[in-house]
Design an enzyme around this catalytic site. Structure first.
Site: not given
Ligand SMILES: NC(=O)c1ccc[n+]([C@@H]2O[C@H](COP(=O)([O-])OP(=O)(O)OC[C@H]3O[C@@H](n4cnc5c(N)ncnc54)[C@H](O)[C@@H]3O)[C@@H](O)[C@H]2O)c1
Length: 247
Positions: A140, A153
Protein backbone atom coordinates in the site's frame (compact mmCIF):
# COMPACT_ATOMS: atom_id res chain seq x y z
CA UNK A 1 -2.55 -18.16 -26.26
CA UNK A 2 -2.20 -15.92 -23.19
CA UNK A 3 0.96 -14.91 -21.38
CA UNK A 4 0.03 -17.13 -18.41
CA UNK A 5 -0.85 -20.27 -20.39
CA UNK A 6 -0.57 -23.41 -18.26
CA UNK A 7 0.08 -21.52 -15.00
CA UNK A 8 -1.75 -22.10 -11.73
CA UNK A 9 -2.28 -18.79 -9.95
CA UNK A 10 -3.41 -18.41 -6.33
CA UNK A 11 -5.04 -15.08 -5.46
CA UNK A 12 -6.03 -14.50 -1.84
CA UNK A 13 -8.87 -12.20 -0.81
CA UNK A 14 -10.38 -12.20 -4.29
CA UNK A 15 -14.06 -12.43 -3.39
CA UNK A 16 -14.29 -8.71 -4.15
CA UNK A 17 -12.31 -5.53 -4.79
CA UNK A 18 -8.74 -5.47 -6.05
CA UNK A 19 -8.32 -9.24 -5.60
CA UNK A 20 -11.33 -9.98 -7.82
CA UNK A 21 -9.95 -7.70 -10.55
CA UNK A 22 -6.57 -9.46 -10.30
CA UNK A 23 -8.21 -12.90 -10.49
CA UNK A 24 -10.22 -11.90 -13.58
CA UNK A 25 -7.13 -10.41 -15.25
CA UNK A 26 -4.90 -13.47 -14.60
CA UNK A 27 -7.67 -15.70 -15.96
CA UNK A 28 -7.96 -13.47 -19.05
CA UNK A 29 -4.24 -14.13 -19.57
CA UNK A 30 -5.09 -17.86 -19.44
CA UNK A 31 -3.96 -18.76 -15.91
CA UNK A 32 -5.98 -21.30 -13.94
CA UNK A 33 -6.96 -19.19 -10.94
CA UNK A 34 -7.49 -20.49 -7.42
CA UNK A 35 -9.15 -18.02 -5.06
CA UNK A 36 -8.64 -18.33 -1.32
CA UNK A 37 -10.93 -16.14 0.75
CA UNK A 38 -12.96 -16.22 3.97
CA UNK A 39 -16.00 -15.41 1.84
CA UNK A 40 -16.58 -18.60 -0.13
CA UNK A 41 -19.84 -17.45 -1.67
CA UNK A 42 -18.31 -14.29 -3.14
CA UNK A 43 -15.14 -16.00 -4.29
CA UNK A 44 -17.06 -18.85 -5.96
CA UNK A 45 -18.95 -16.24 -7.98
CA UNK A 46 -15.69 -14.56 -9.06
CA UNK A 47 -14.19 -17.97 -9.94
CA UNK A 48 -17.20 -18.67 -12.14
CA UNK A 49 -16.67 -15.34 -13.95
CA UNK A 50 -12.97 -16.19 -14.43
CA UNK A 51 -13.57 -19.50 -16.26
CA UNK A 52 -10.42 -21.40 -17.41
CA UNK A 53 -10.98 -24.01 -14.65
CA UNK A 54 -10.87 -21.42 -11.85
CA UNK A 55 -12.16 -22.50 -8.46
CA UNK A 56 -12.52 -21.08 -4.96
CA UNK A 57 -11.61 -22.52 -1.57
CA UNK A 58 -12.29 -21.22 1.91
CA UNK A 59 -9.12 -19.80 3.44
CA UNK A 60 -8.14 -17.79 6.49
CA UNK A 61 -4.64 -16.56 5.62
CA UNK A 62 -3.89 -15.87 9.30
CA UNK A 63 -4.51 -19.46 10.42
CA UNK A 64 -1.64 -21.93 9.81
CA UNK A 65 -4.01 -24.92 9.74
CA UNK A 66 -6.29 -23.28 7.19
CA UNK A 67 -3.27 -22.36 5.03
CA UNK A 68 -1.99 -25.98 5.18
CA UNK A 69 -5.40 -27.43 4.24
CA UNK A 70 -5.73 -24.88 1.42
CA UNK A 71 -2.41 -25.80 -0.21
CA UNK A 72 -3.14 -29.54 0.11
CA UNK A 73 -6.45 -29.03 -1.69
CA UNK A 74 -4.87 -26.84 -4.38
CA UNK A 75 -2.20 -29.49 -4.95
CA UNK A 76 -4.81 -32.25 -5.22
CA UNK A 77 -7.04 -30.32 -7.65
CA UNK A 78 -4.60 -28.29 -9.74
CA UNK A 79 -1.01 -29.32 -8.92
CA UNK A 80 1.71 -27.02 -7.65
CA UNK A 81 1.20 -23.25 -7.83
CA UNK A 82 3.26 -21.15 -10.26
CA UNK A 83 1.95 -17.77 -9.10
CA UNK A 84 0.96 -16.50 -5.65
CA UNK A 85 -0.72 -13.12 -5.20
CA UNK A 86 -1.02 -12.16 -1.52
CA UNK A 87 -3.90 -9.70 -1.65
CA UNK A 88 -6.10 -10.58 1.36
CA UNK A 89 -6.04 -7.92 4.06
CA UNK A 90 -8.17 -6.00 6.50
CA UNK A 91 -8.33 -2.29 5.63
CA UNK A 92 -9.25 -0.56 8.92
CA UNK A 93 -10.13 3.04 9.74
CA UNK A 94 -9.41 3.63 13.43
CA UNK A 95 -8.13 6.60 15.40
CA UNK A 96 -4.77 6.06 17.13
CA UNK A 97 -6.41 6.64 20.57
CA UNK A 98 -8.60 3.61 19.95
CA UNK A 99 -5.83 1.29 18.75
CA UNK A 100 -5.33 -1.35 21.43
CA UNK A 101 -3.27 -4.52 21.37
CA UNK A 102 -6.23 -6.64 20.23
CA UNK A 103 -6.68 -4.43 17.16
CA UNK A 104 -2.93 -4.43 16.51
CA UNK A 105 -2.79 -8.25 16.66
CA UNK A 106 -5.93 -8.64 14.50
CA UNK A 107 -4.32 -6.57 11.73
CA UNK A 108 -0.88 -8.17 12.03
CA UNK A 109 -2.41 -11.67 12.02
CA UNK A 110 -4.06 -11.19 8.63
CA UNK A 111 -2.00 -8.48 6.90
CA UNK A 112 1.51 -9.65 7.81
CA UNK A 113 1.37 -13.13 9.39
CA UNK A 114 -0.96 -14.10 6.54
CA UNK A 115 1.58 -13.07 3.90
CA UNK A 116 4.32 -14.96 5.77
CA UNK A 117 2.24 -18.15 6.06
CA UNK A 118 1.20 -18.10 2.39
CA UNK A 119 4.78 -17.41 1.20
CA UNK A 120 6.32 -19.96 3.57
CA UNK A 121 4.17 -22.83 2.31
CA UNK A 122 3.79 -21.54 -1.26
CA UNK A 123 7.49 -21.06 -1.96
CA UNK A 124 8.23 -24.63 -0.82
CA UNK A 125 5.73 -25.87 -3.38
CA UNK A 126 7.22 -23.63 -6.09
CA UNK A 127 10.71 -25.06 -5.67
CA UNK A 128 10.06 -27.63 -8.32
CA UNK A 129 12.51 -27.78 -11.16
CA UNK A 130 11.35 -25.68 -14.08
CA UNK A 131 8.82 -23.64 -12.08
CA UNK A 132 9.57 -19.97 -12.57
CA UNK A 133 7.65 -19.05 -9.44
CA UNK A 134 6.17 -15.59 -9.10
CA UNK A 135 5.09 -14.03 -5.81
CA UNK A 136 3.33 -10.66 -5.86
CA UNK A 137 2.46 -9.10 -2.52
CA UNK A 138 -0.15 -6.37 -2.40
CA UNK A 139 1.31 -3.60 -0.26
CA UNK A 140 0.00 0.00 0.00
CA UNK A 141 1.25 3.49 -0.71
CA UNK A 142 0.16 4.39 2.84
CA UNK A 143 3.61 3.17 3.96
CA UNK A 144 5.13 6.18 2.18
CA UNK A 145 2.38 8.65 3.10
CA UNK A 146 1.93 7.57 6.76
CA UNK A 147 -1.83 7.80 6.20
CA UNK A 148 -3.84 8.60 9.37
CA UNK A 149 -6.27 6.23 11.11
CA UNK A 150 -4.36 3.18 9.92
CA UNK A 151 -1.33 2.79 12.25
CA UNK A 152 -1.35 -1.01 12.57
CA UNK A 153 -2.19 -1.40 8.88
CA UNK A 154 0.66 0.89 7.79
CA UNK A 155 3.07 -1.00 10.08
CA UNK A 156 1.96 -4.37 8.68
CA UNK A 157 2.30 -3.17 5.08
CA UNK A 158 5.79 -1.85 5.88
CA UNK A 159 6.52 -5.41 6.99
CA UNK A 160 5.23 -6.67 3.64
CA UNK A 161 7.73 -4.41 1.84
CA UNK A 162 10.59 -5.74 4.02
CA UNK A 163 9.52 -9.36 3.58
CA UNK A 164 9.29 -8.83 -0.19
CA UNK A 165 12.91 -7.65 -0.31
CA UNK A 166 14.27 -10.41 1.89
CA UNK A 167 12.29 -13.16 0.15
CA UNK A 168 13.57 -11.96 -3.22
CA UNK A 169 17.06 -12.70 -1.90
CA UNK A 170 16.11 -16.02 -0.28
CA UNK A 171 14.27 -17.35 -3.34
CA UNK A 172 16.24 -15.82 -6.22
CA UNK A 173 18.42 -18.95 -6.41
CA UNK A 174 15.30 -20.93 -7.28
CA UNK A 175 14.35 -18.45 -10.03
CA UNK A 176 11.35 -17.37 -7.95
CA UNK A 177 10.76 -13.61 -8.10
CA UNK A 178 9.10 -11.69 -5.28
CA UNK A 179 7.73 -8.20 -5.84
CA UNK A 180 5.13 -5.94 -4.27
CA UNK A 181 2.53 -3.63 -5.75
CA UNK A 182 1.51 -0.62 -3.65
CA UNK A 183 -1.89 0.73 -4.71
CA UNK A 184 -3.12 4.17 -3.80
CA UNK A 185 -6.69 4.77 -2.68
CA UNK A 186 -8.81 2.46 -4.84
CA UNK A 187 -12.57 2.19 -5.14
CA UNK A 188 -12.96 -1.40 -3.90
CA UNK A 189 -16.07 -2.64 -2.11
CA UNK A 190 -14.13 -2.50 1.17
CA UNK A 191 -13.15 1.16 0.72
CA UNK A 192 -16.55 2.25 -0.58
CA UNK A 193 -18.09 0.73 2.54
CA UNK A 194 -15.81 2.68 4.93
CA UNK A 195 -14.90 6.28 5.88
CA UNK A 196 -11.94 5.99 3.46
CA UNK A 197 -14.38 6.82 0.66
CA UNK A 198 -14.44 10.43 1.89
CA UNK A 199 -10.73 10.80 1.00
CA UNK A 200 -10.96 10.51 -2.81
CA UNK A 201 -11.04 14.26 -3.49
CA UNK A 202 -8.06 14.96 -1.20
CA UNK A 203 -6.05 12.10 -2.69
CA UNK A 204 -6.87 13.23 -6.23
CA UNK A 205 -5.42 16.65 -5.39
CA UNK A 206 -2.08 14.94 -4.61
CA UNK A 207 -2.08 12.70 -7.71
CA UNK A 208 -0.01 13.63 -10.78
CA UNK A 209 -2.69 12.07 -13.01
CA UNK A 210 -6.23 13.03 -11.98
CA UNK A 211 -9.08 10.58 -11.51
CA UNK A 212 -10.37 7.90 -9.13
CA UNK A 213 -8.43 4.62 -8.86
CA UNK A 214 -10.36 1.42 -9.56
CA UNK A 215 -9.40 -2.25 -9.01
CA UNK A 216 -8.91 -2.63 -12.79
CA UNK A 217 -6.12 -0.02 -12.60
CA UNK A 218 -4.13 -2.28 -10.25
CA UNK A 219 -4.56 -5.67 -11.97
CA UNK A 220 -2.37 -5.17 -15.11
CA UNK A 221 0.90 -4.59 -13.22
CA UNK A 222 0.22 -7.69 -11.13
CA UNK A 223 -0.32 -9.70 -14.32
CA UNK A 224 2.96 -8.40 -15.75
CA UNK A 225 4.96 -9.21 -12.59
CA UNK A 226 3.38 -12.69 -12.65
CA UNK A 227 4.50 -13.34 -16.23
CA UNK A 228 7.67 -15.06 -17.49
CA UNK A 229 8.67 -11.77 -19.13
CA UNK A 230 9.17 -10.14 -15.71
CA UNK A 231 11.94 -12.60 -14.74
CA UNK A 232 14.53 -9.78 -14.39
CA UNK A 233 12.56 -7.82 -11.80
CA UNK A 234 12.61 -8.90 -8.15
CA UNK A 235 12.60 -7.37 -4.68
CA UNK A 236 10.78 -4.26 -5.95
CA UNK A 237 7.74 -2.40 -4.65
CA UNK A 238 5.88 -0.50 -7.35
CA UNK A 239 3.47 2.31 -6.51
CA UNK A 240 0.31 2.22 -8.60
CA UNK A 241 -1.37 5.42 -7.47
CA UNK A 242 -1.47 7.90 -10.39
CA UNK A 243 1.75 9.42 -9.08
CA UNK A 244 0.46 10.40 -5.64
CA UNK A 245 3.75 9.22 -4.16
CA UNK A 246 6.86 9.94 -6.25
CA UNK A 247 10.11 8.47 -4.90
N1 LIG B 1 -8.60 -0.26 -1.76
C1 LIG B 1 -7.58 0.52 -1.47
O1 LIG B 1 -7.68 1.77 -1.44
C2 LIG B 1 -6.23 -0.08 -1.21
C3 LIG B 1 -5.12 0.76 -1.20
C4 LIG B 1 -3.87 0.22 -0.97
C5 LIG B 1 -3.75 -1.14 -0.76
N2 LIG B 1 -4.83 -1.94 -0.77
C6 LIG B 1 -4.64 -3.36 -0.54
O2 LIG B 1 -5.24 -4.09 -1.60
C7 LIG B 1 -5.72 -5.34 -1.12
C8 LIG B 1 -7.20 -5.49 -1.44
O3 LIG B 1 -7.90 -4.40 -0.85
P1 LIG B 1 -9.44 -4.13 -1.16
O4 LIG B 1 -9.67 -2.69 -0.90
O5 LIG B 1 -9.82 -4.75 -2.45
O6 LIG B 1 -10.09 -4.96 0.05
P2 LIG B 1 -11.60 -5.43 0.30
O7 LIG B 1 -11.86 -5.17 1.76
O8 LIG B 1 -12.56 -4.90 -0.69
O9 LIG B 1 -11.47 -7.02 0.10
C9 LIG B 1 -10.65 -7.78 0.92
C10 LIG B 1 -10.90 -9.26 0.68
O10 LIG B 1 -10.03 -9.99 1.57
C11 LIG B 1 -10.78 -11.02 2.20
N3 LIG B 1 -10.18 -11.37 3.49
C12 LIG B 1 -10.13 -10.59 4.61
N4 LIG B 1 -9.52 -11.26 5.61
C13 LIG B 1 -9.16 -12.46 5.10
C14 LIG B 1 -8.50 -13.59 5.66
N5 LIG B 1 -8.12 -13.64 6.96
N6 LIG B 1 -8.27 -14.67 4.86
C15 LIG B 1 -8.68 -14.66 3.57
N7 LIG B 1 -9.34 -13.62 2.99
C16 LIG B 1 -9.57 -12.54 3.77
C17 LIG B 1 -12.19 -10.45 2.33
O11 LIG B 1 -13.16 -11.48 2.51
C18 LIG B 1 -12.33 -9.70 1.01
O12 LIG B 1 -12.82 -10.54 -0.03
C19 LIG B 1 -5.38 -5.37 0.37
O13 LIG B 1 -4.13 -5.99 0.56
C20 LIG B 1 -5.28 -3.90 0.72
O14 LIG B 1 -4.47 -3.67 1.87
C21 LIG B 1 -6.08 -1.43 -0.98
Amino acid sequence: MGSLDGKVAIVTGAAQGIGAAIARRLAADNARVVIGDLNLQGSSKVAEECGHGAFALKLDVGDPESVGDFYNEVEAKAGHPDILVNNAAIVPFIAWDEVDFDHWRMIMRVNLDGVFLMCRAGSDRMRIEGTKGRIVNICSNTIFAGTPNMAAYVAAKGGVLGLTRSLATELGGHKITVNAVAPGLTASEGVLDSPHKEAFDFVEMLQAVKGKGTPDDIAPIVAFLASDEAHWITGQTINVDAGMVRW
